[in-house]
Design an enzyme around this catalytic site. Structure first.
Site, PDB file in Angstrom:
ATOM      1  CD1 TRP A 159      -6.110  -6.910   5.561  1.00  0.00           C
ATOM      2  CD2 TRP A 159      -6.243  -8.771   4.850  1.00  0.00           C
ATOM      3  NE1 TRP A 159      -5.089  -6.931   3.756  1.00  0.00           N
ATOM      4  CE2 TRP A 159      -5.062  -8.450   3.844  1.00  0.00           C
ATOM      5  CE3 TRP A 159      -6.286 -10.286   4.267  1.00  0.00           C
ATOM      6  CZ2 TRP A 159      -4.674  -9.337   2.729  1.00  0.00           C
ATOM      7  CZ3 TRP A 159      -6.176 -10.864   3.381  1.00  0.00           C
ATOM      8  CH2 TRP A 159      -5.156 -10.217   2.446  1.00  0.00           C
ATOM      9  CE  LYS A 171      -7.978  -7.745   1.440  1.00  0.00           C
ATOM     10  NZ  LYS A 171      -7.401  -6.685   0.070  1.00  0.00           N
ATOM     11  CD  GLU A 181       1.858  -5.046   1.467  1.00  0.00           C
ATOM     12  OE1 GLU A 181       0.728  -5.033   1.184  1.00  0.00           O
ATOM     13  OE2 GLU A 181       1.802  -5.635   2.968  1.00  0.00           O
ATOM     14  CB  THR A 190      -1.503  -3.389   5.162  1.00  0.00           C
ATOM     15  OG1 THR A 190      -1.889  -4.598   4.670  1.00  0.00           O
ATOM     16  CG2 THR A 190       0.366  -3.666   5.093  1.00  0.00           C
TER      17      THR A 190
END
Ligand code: AMP
Length: 546
Positions: A445, A440, A334, A188
């Protein structure tokens, strides 16, 4: 002390993806996987026939020298071959590293080398992107091209279908796996610094997949046809492919055809009941559906949306004009990713309260525990007003990053999400802000820190702080607050020009605020909370659109 009395159940039965694979093989009679092809046709395969190809692929991986624990990467769209990798790689004990095809070159190089990927499976339509980076990958022994297209300059390129052909048919003898073994890896970039690897286990994916079958979550069932638009490189497409395999739902994969028109046509012809994607795509689809009343999207009774806040109006318009019901979910890479889901009780009219609840991020799913923590480390009450950082724990929540511990993100068994929220008395989470320094945009991102650094490398910029500006289409866009060395020392256009050779095109800001000073915290850090507050209240001075 009295001895522990163990329950006499099959406590050792492992929760692994081999169980889900076996269900596809033998329990999902009549279920299919559909992939949209470039000519607009649909490629179909039954769940059972797909597992025969998975067996071949499992054998082929062994012949390539892949061993348990090795990382095998995919660089692919949502399609049947990618799904075959989803099973063959983890079921043999190796780890599928799904590469985000939209990452920048340096980030891809970083993650391939950090993960020590040994083999990369690449869609032929993406060879052009990957071949430029291949020289920077340190440990990749093989590239396997999926499809008949050119293999470009990839070294040691093999063909996927040749490998399956050579591997031969018949059942494969899968190893016994421990449910705690790693199964999949996804990086990520939603944090500052280098991308972080989230290493899913067989157990975490198995339990998260079961949660996608809960009717207060995605609610997948045998009767569903699931259209997974969310990329398979983004947190396992929110668990939809594994969930569909476990439930025996049909799975529909759009490959790279993510525009409103091909998607609308796919929905009209394949009639999915459930679809998962980010708000931007739903917004495009709504516009298309409004302009093409002959395209029937009404099969979608249960669409899942998340990745950024889902506008209430979008959900209302879809439901009222097209009979499509969108439910909001919240989570992150996550958290596998689904952690909360907003499904208000269906006990009456869809009144104002119903829509208030739908516009929130939802209640924690069973097995996910959630708390709000304030600035001083105190627990914040669930009163619908007080806000704090969301912290979560549970069997599909990360406990650490892969080879990058980052202890600041983990607090005594809880994951610190960086999302700021309130929770009401009905346990509905509502995100109000984000403490992590990222923006975002359209589900991907943008690093505000990187934009700031590049801006501050311009000779006329003294200080720059980049914050997220709410945007109807992209959810958020970067707004650059800049202190210049002298009034008019640089124009917004000049700064965009400066950035354009340094960052990806879609990162380029469309708005600046030229201000006298960046507000600072007591320890001298940029206080973006103040800037965000000024923006929300319309008090941010010197704003210039590009
Ligand atoms: P990722 O790890 O790329 O999936 O991004 C996860 C982050 O996206 C979360 O930590 C939130 O900041 C944001 N996010 C995800 N779902 C939502 C939602 N429904 N509403 C608001 N923000 C969301």
């Amino acid at each position: 002390m009295t001895e522990m009395l163990l329950g006499l159940m099959q406590n050792e039965f492992p929760l692994t993806l081999n169980h889900i694979r076996r269900r596809m093989q033998s329990a999902n009679h009549g279920s299919e996987v559909v992939t949209l092809m470039p000519d607009g046709s649909a490629q179909r395969i039954s769940h059972a026939a797909l597992t025969e190809r998975v067996d071949r692929l499992a054998r082929a991986l062994g012949e390539l020298g892949v061993e348990q624990g090795d990382r095998v990467a995919s660089f692919a769209w949502n399609n049947q071959r990618h799904l075959e990798l989803y099973f063959a790689v983890p079921c043999t004990g190796a780890v599928l590293h799904t590469l985000n095809i939209r990452l920048f070159a340096e980030q891809l190089t970083y993650i391939v080398n950090h993960a020590e990927d040994r083999v990369i499976f690449v869609d032929d339509s993406l060879v052009g992107v990957l071949e430029k980076l291949a020289p920077s990958f340190e440990g990749v022994a093989h590239y396997v091209v999926m499809g008949d297209g050119d293999t470009g300059s990839l070294p040691n390129a093999l063909r996927y279908e040749d490998l399956l052909e050579q591997a031969g048919g018949g059942p494969f003898d899968y190893p016994e796996l421990d449910e705690r073994q790693a199964a999949a890896l996804c990086y990520t970039s939603g944090t500052t610094g280098n991308p972080k690897g989230v290493l899913y286990s067989h157990r975490s994916i198995s339990l998260h997949s079961s949660a996608t079958l809960m009717s207060d979550g995605n609610g997948l069932s045998r009767n569903d046809r699931v259209l997974a638009v969310v990329p398979m490189f983004h947190a396992n497409a929110w668990g939809l492919p594994y969930g569909a395999a476990l439930a025996g739902s049909d799975l529909i994969l759009p490959d790279r055809f993510l525009g409103a028109e091909p998607l609308a046509k796919l929905i009209a012809s394949e009639r999915p009941s459930l679809m998962g994607c980010v708000p931007t795509i739903f917004q495009d689809l709504l516009r298309y559906a409004d302009e093409h009343p002959d395209v029937d999207l009404s099969s979608l009774t249960n669409a899942a949306c998340g990745g950024s806040a889902v506008p209430k109006q979008l959900m209302k318009d879809f439901e009222e004009r097209h009979g499509v019901r969108i439910y909001q979910a919240w989570g992150m890479t996550e958290t596998s990713p689904v952690a909360t889901y907003s499904r208000p009780r269906e006990d009456g009219e869809h009144d104002a309260q119903h829509w208030e609840d739908r516009a929130k991020q939802g209640r924690p799913l069973p097995w996910v525990e959630l708390r709000l923590v304030g600035d001083e480390g105190e627990e914040v009450p669930w009163d619908g007003e007080s806000t704090g950082e969301i912290q979560v724990r549970g069997p599909w929540i990360a406990s650490s990053y892969f080879r990058d511990p980052d202890p600041e993100k983990f607090d005594d068994g809880w994951l610190r999400t960086g999302d700021i929220a309130s929770v009401d008395e009905k346990a509905y989470v509502q995100i109000t802000d984000r403490s992590k320094d990222v923006i975002k945009s359209g589900g991907e991102w943008i690093s505000s820190v990187e934009l700031e650094n590049e801006l501050m490398s311009h000779p006329s910029v003294i200080e720059a702080a980049v914050i997220a500006k709410p945007d109807e289409r992209w959810a958020e866009r970067p707004l650059c607050c800049v202190v210049l060395s002298g009034e008019g020392a640089a124009s917004a256009e000049e700064l965009v020009e400066h950035l354009s050779s340094r960052v990806a095109k879609w990162w380029l800001p469309d708005e600046f605020a030229f201000i006298g000073e960046i507000p600072k915290t007591s320890v001298g850090k940029f206080d973006k909370k103040v800037l965000r507050g000024q923006l929300a209240e319309g008090r941010l001075e010197g704003r210039v659109k590009v």
